[in-house]
Design a protein around this motif. Structure first.
Motif, PDB file in Angstrom:
ATOM      1  N   ASN A  91       0.824  -1.212   0.000  1.00 17.31           N
ATOM      2  CA  ASN A  91       0.000   0.000   0.000  1.00 17.31           C
ATOM      3  C   ASN A  91       0.855   1.259   0.000  1.00 17.31           C
ATOM      4  O   ASN A  91       0.558   2.223  -0.709  1.00 17.31           O
ATOM      5  CB  ASN A  91      -0.938   0.001   1.204  1.00 17.31           C
ATOM      6  CG  ASN A  91      -2.183  -0.847   0.997  1.00 17.31           C
ATOM      7  OD1 ASN A  91      -2.748  -0.873  -0.086  1.00 17.31           O
ATOM      8  ND2 ASN A  91      -2.608  -1.543   2.034  1.00 17.31           N
ATOM      9  N   GLN A 112       2.243   1.786  -3.468  1.00 19.57           N
ATOM     10  CA  GLN A 112       1.161   2.164  -4.382  1.00 19.57           C
ATOM     11  C   GLN A 112       0.728   3.609  -4.147  1.00 19.57           C
ATOM     12  O   GLN A 112       0.530   4.383  -5.100  1.00 19.57           O
ATOM     13  CB  GLN A 112      -0.033   1.225  -4.162  1.00 19.57           C
ATOM     14  CG  GLN A 112      -1.255   1.532  -5.010  1.00 19.57           C
ATOM     15  CD  GLN A 112      -1.170   0.898  -6.377  1.00 19.57           C
ATOM     16  OE1 GLN A 112      -0.076   0.646  -6.882  1.00 19.57           O
ATOM     17  NE2 GLN A 112      -2.306   0.631  -6.979  1.00 19.57           N
ATOM     18  N   TYR A 124       1.099   6.773  -6.835  1.00 20.17           N
ATOM     19  CA  TYR A 124      -0.105   7.450  -7.318  1.00 20.17           C
ATOM     20  C   TYR A 124      -0.138   8.923  -6.904  1.00 20.17           C
ATOM     21  O   TYR A 124      -0.333   9.819  -7.734  1.00 20.17           O
ATOM     22  CB  TYR A 124      -1.337   6.722  -6.773  1.00 20.17           C
ATOM     23  CG  TYR A 124      -2.647   7.422  -7.038  1.00 20.17           C
ATOM     24  CD1 TYR A 124      -3.288   7.306  -8.275  1.00 20.17           C
ATOM     25  CD2 TYR A 124      -3.251   8.195  -6.048  1.00 20.17           C
ATOM     26  CE1 TYR A 124      -4.488   7.952  -8.523  1.00 20.17           C
ATOM     27  CE2 TYR A 124      -4.453   8.845  -6.288  1.00 20.17           C
ATOM     28  CZ  TYR A 124      -5.066   8.718  -7.519  1.00 20.17           C
ATOM     29  OH  TYR A 124      -6.261   9.365  -7.762  1.00 20.17           O
ATOM     30  N   CYS A 161      -6.954   6.397  -4.919  1.00 24.70           N
ATOM     31  CA  CYS A 161      -5.769   5.588  -5.208  1.00 24.70           C
ATOM     32  C   CYS A 161      -6.205   4.150  -5.487  1.00 24.70           C
ATOM     33  O   CYS A 161      -6.956   3.555  -4.703  1.00 24.70           O
ATOM     34  CB  CYS A 161      -4.815   5.614  -4.017  1.00 24.70           C
ATOM     35  SG  CYS A 161      -3.314   4.626  -4.247  1.00 24.70           S
ATOM     36  N   VAL A 197      -4.157  -2.223  -4.349  1.00 23.11           N
ATOM     37  CA  VAL A 197      -3.143  -3.179  -4.784  1.00 23.11           C
ATOM     38  C   VAL A 197      -3.844  -4.472  -5.182  1.00 23.11           C
ATOM     39  O   VAL A 197      -4.966  -4.749  -4.750  1.00 23.11           O
ATOM     40  CB  VAL A 197      -2.096  -3.456  -3.674  1.00 23.11           C
ATOM     41  CG1 VAL A 197      -1.338  -2.199  -3.307  1.00 23.11           C
ATOM     42  CG2 VAL A 197      -2.761  -4.058  -2.448  1.00 23.11           C
ATOM     43  N   PHE A 255       3.957  -1.884  -8.993  1.00 20.95           N
ATOM     44  CA  PHE A 255       2.528  -2.166  -9.063  1.00 20.95           C
ATOM     45  C   PHE A 255       1.870  -1.203 -10.051  1.00 20.95           C
ATOM     46  O   PHE A 255       2.215  -0.056 -10.117  1.00 20.95           O
ATOM     47  CB  PHE A 255       1.869  -1.983  -7.686  1.00 20.95           C
ATOM     48  CG  PHE A 255       2.475  -2.879  -6.657  1.00 20.95           C
ATOM     49  CD1 PHE A 255       2.995  -2.381  -5.476  1.00 20.95           C
ATOM     50  CD2 PHE A 255       2.556  -4.225  -6.882  1.00 20.95           C
ATOM     51  CE1 PHE A 255       3.544  -3.211  -4.534  1.00 20.95           C
ATOM     52  CE2 PHE A 255       3.118  -5.058  -5.941  1.00 20.95           C
ATOM     53  CZ  PHE A 255       3.606  -4.558  -4.762  1.00 20.95           C
TER      54      PHE A 255
END
Length: 247
Positions: free
Chosen positions: A177, A180, A184, A194, A197, A247
């Motif tokens: 997280n 990610q 973002y 956002c 995942v 990711f």
């Protein structure tokens, strides 16, 4: 390289010092064991890697070392500046904490990692919990301290995120997280919306970390990597490969 060969190569030398973090053979065994919880050391290692190697151009974000977050959790709100000021958090727009909560302080088997994010862009504190509701008390306490330190009064928003399939994967979700969110938000200038995942990313994260440790150990003949004092030891091809794994 096969998974088995990779595991053996990583574990063959028992330690790697990366910045302020020392990863040992016991940490490698934890990554190899899908029934083991990630330790503070492994989260500290990957947070430092994100700060110093992956998101070096994103000066707006910082992943706070988990040992610092643990100290903040037991320190009065009017004293936490002693831990946050050296990190220059006042100059950051996105501040990420790996939050460690314990349902019963006498039973550490029921501890749990979740992710707390203060976004100045959104003027909000976001909580990403792969086991919804578990860390409510810890979230409330840390959020109150942050609001005192930053002199703010903001919403604390529980974010709908991917839920863990196994109790041992809470630390994996925290790292996935965090990566990610920074990827973002650094471009969107917001944490809102956002993307979650994926299950695939979670399932591959332990091997991703093992592969990273192996590469770090073999990127230089000197294993004591001083990430903040030395220029990058990684080649362009290494960065290209790592970017493909994002990711």
């Amino acid at each position: 390289m096969s998974k088995r060969a990779l595991d053996q190569n990583v574990a063959s030398d028992t330690s790697l010092t990366f910045g302020e973090t020392r990863v040992t053979g016991s940490d490698i065994r934890i990554l190899n064991n899908t029934n083991a919880w990630l330790t503070e050391t492994l989260i500290a290692f990957y947070f430092e890697f994100l700060n110093s190697r992956v998101f070096t151009s994103y000066k707006c974000s910082i992943c706070v070392p988990p040992e610092i977050t643990a100290l903040i959790q037991i320190t009065p709100a009017n004293e936490i500046g002693a831990f946050l000021e050296p990190l220059e958090v006042d100059q950051k727009d996105l501040i990420i904490f790996a939050l460690h909560g314990v349902a019963d302080s006498e039973d550490m088997d029921h501890s749990h990692w979740s992710l707390l994010v203060y976004s100045k862009w959104d003027n909000k504190i976001f909580h990403f919990d792969s086991q919804n509701g578990y860390n409510n008390s810890a979230v409330r306490s840390l959020s109150e301290k942050l609001q005192v330190y930053f002199n703010i009064n903001v919403e604390v928003k529980e974010v709908e995120c991917l839920q863990q399939k196994k109790p041992q994967d809470c630390g994996i979700h925290v790292l996935a997280n965090a990566e990610q969110i920074i990827t973002y938000a650094a471009k969107a200038r917001t944490v809102n919306d956002c993307p979650k995942v994926s299950e695939k990313a979670i399932n591959e994260y332990r091997q991703k970390m093992l592969k990273l440790i192996w590469k770090l150990k073999h990127s230089s003949s000197i294993y004591q990597i001083k990430s903040k004092q030395q220029p990058s030891l990684f080649s362009k091809s290494w960065h290209d490969e790592h970017d493909r794994d994002r990711f």
